[in-house]
Design a protein around this motif. Sequence first.
Motif, PDB file in Angstrom:
ATOM      1  N   LYS A 186      35.949  48.919  41.624  1.00 53.90           N
ATOM      2  CA  LYS A 186      35.709  47.899  42.653  1.00 53.90           C
ATOM      3  C   LYS A 186      35.603  46.515  42.002  1.00 53.90           C
ATOM      4  CE  LYS A 186      33.268  50.705  46.057  1.00 53.90           C
ATOM      5  NZ  LYS A 186      32.042  50.894  46.824  1.00 53.90           N
ATOM      6  N   SER A 187      34.923  46.466  40.858  1.00 49.65           N
ATOM      7  CA  SER A 187      34.794  45.172  40.167  1.00 49.65           C
ATOM      8  C   SER A 187      36.157  44.662  39.726  1.00 49.65           C
ATOM      9  CB  SER A 187      33.867  45.306  38.951  1.00 49.65           C
ATOM     10  OG  SER A 187      32.543  45.428  39.387  1.00 49.65           O
ATOM     11  N   MET A 188      36.997  45.586  39.239  1.00 50.98           N
ATOM     12  CA  MET A 188      38.331  45.152  38.794  1.00 50.98           C
ATOM     13  C   MET A 188      39.180  44.661  39.961  1.00 50.98           C
ATOM     14  SD  MET A 188      39.319  47.617  35.650  1.00 50.98           S
ATOM     15  CE  MET A 188      38.793  49.153  36.324  1.00 50.98           C
ATOM     16  N   LYS A 189      39.010  45.283  41.131  1.00 45.80           N
ATOM     17  CA  LYS A 189      39.749  44.838  42.334  1.00 45.80           C
ATOM     18  C   LYS A 189      39.397  43.388  42.664  1.00 45.80           C
ATOM     19  CE  LYS A 189      42.123  47.802  45.006  1.00 45.80           C
ATOM     20  NZ  LYS A 189      42.178  49.074  44.314  1.00 45.80           N
ATOM     21  N   VAL A 190      38.110  43.062  42.514  1.00 47.25           N
ATOM     22  CA  VAL A 190      37.678  41.678  42.780  1.00 47.25           C
ATOM     23  C   VAL A 190      38.292  40.762  41.716  1.00 47.25           C
ATOM     24  CG1 VAL A 190      35.698  40.122  42.898  1.00 47.25           C
ATOM     25  CG2 VAL A 190      35.547  42.405  43.916  1.00 47.25           C
TER      26      VAL A 190
END
Length: 427
Positions: free
Chosen positions: A403-407
């Motif tokens: 999820k952090s990488m998606k952001v």
Amino acid sequence: MNILLLGSGGREHALAWKMAKSHHCDQLFIAPGNAGTAQFGTNVAIGINDFEAQKSFCIENKINMLVVGPEEPLVNGVYDFFKNEEALENIVVVGPSKEAAQLEGSKAFSKKFMQRHKIPTAGYAEFTKENYEEGKKHLSKHTLPIVLKADGLAAGKGVVICNDHAEALQVFEDMIINKQFGNASNKVVVEEFLDGIEVSVFVLTDGKDYQIIGHAKDYKRIGEADSGPNTGGMGCVSPVPFVDEAFMQKVEEQIIKPTVSGLQKENLSYNGFIFFGLIKINDEPFVIEYNCRMGDPETEVVIPRLQTDLVAMFAAMDNGTLVDVNIYTDEKKYATVVAVSGGYPGDYKKNLKISGFEDLKMLQDSIIFHAGTKQTDNGIVTNGGRVLTVTSVAETINDAAKKSMKVLEQIHFDGMYYRRDIGYEFD
Ligand code: AMP
Ligand code: GLY
């Protein structure tokens, strides 16, 4: 309560975010802060070591609490400065006294402290110019690898792990004779290498009682699969799967309790965080280092997980009721992924325009914490090596990191880099 927070990194953004939620917090000021902290309070252009300017500001703005983010002002004695000024003495200071901050400020001090209180750590010896020749003999007989540590603060660069004797002798000479870290390497601690897995545990203490507020694993190397040079931290996860109840009990009995009772026995005033840098070897914990502050980026996972009001905890620490505080921690998994400027931890550019924030206002399970950023007339620009970090929550560590990488995929600046494998060994 009016609060002044010192610092300007991701740690301070996370602390500002958390404190601003407290109903005990009236006005929050951050000195000097970054573009992220400005969302939760007022940034003021005062340096972290400018105690006189902090004094005037606190008087003018009726500050009730000073929260110190980084180690430098603590090691320089900000606690003592505030406690010795009549106009400031009633301000709650979150951070240890100058003497107690030596747990971080002097490796030799912390090793001796651990020895006195029988706290498990690596065997060591200390050397200066006076016993330099003896130090060389010691090094040439030492088993490999050898860990050399500059005694004083060296911006996270003062530890060198050497795999052969010639390299160790060279590093020893660079530190003591060539003053590689200035006065910080006048004294050098030579330590046994401990081979295990690292984890950090965070405690808030009033020097008598303590509360464990969380733990985290930091990914220190710049490259994926833990390769390349060390950095200030490229990402963190919490909770850490191998930190079970049995291990935490050992940490508490063998490390935390003797540390806090050691502070008390030695009359070291301590009102703040202790960061226990630990290594786990065959289920046994050893201390690698103490820090007298929260970690960065560890704070960016530990603080979002913590459900207890942090300002209320600070007040309880000050009035002797810390032991009555109930600590609630989210059981879900947290990961933070740090975006750095190209070249870091070596040379890197500053003032690079950061774009992509505008469309990210409705994040569900993620928070962006700014680290090296600055607001300009031209928008938000980079102002450091570690630029920002994205913390996410999920049912698994891997999902949180994803999820952090998606952001991060939606944020851009020239030369932006982040590790895509934070938490890779878990789930
Ligand atoms: P420090 O600045 O003391 O945290 O050290 C930086 C890093 O060096 C630690 O996070 C460890 O990865 C490593 N380190 C320090 N001391 C030792 C040791 N005695 N054995 C193995 N690794 C160490
Ligand atoms: N992330 C390591 C530190 O804050 O010292």
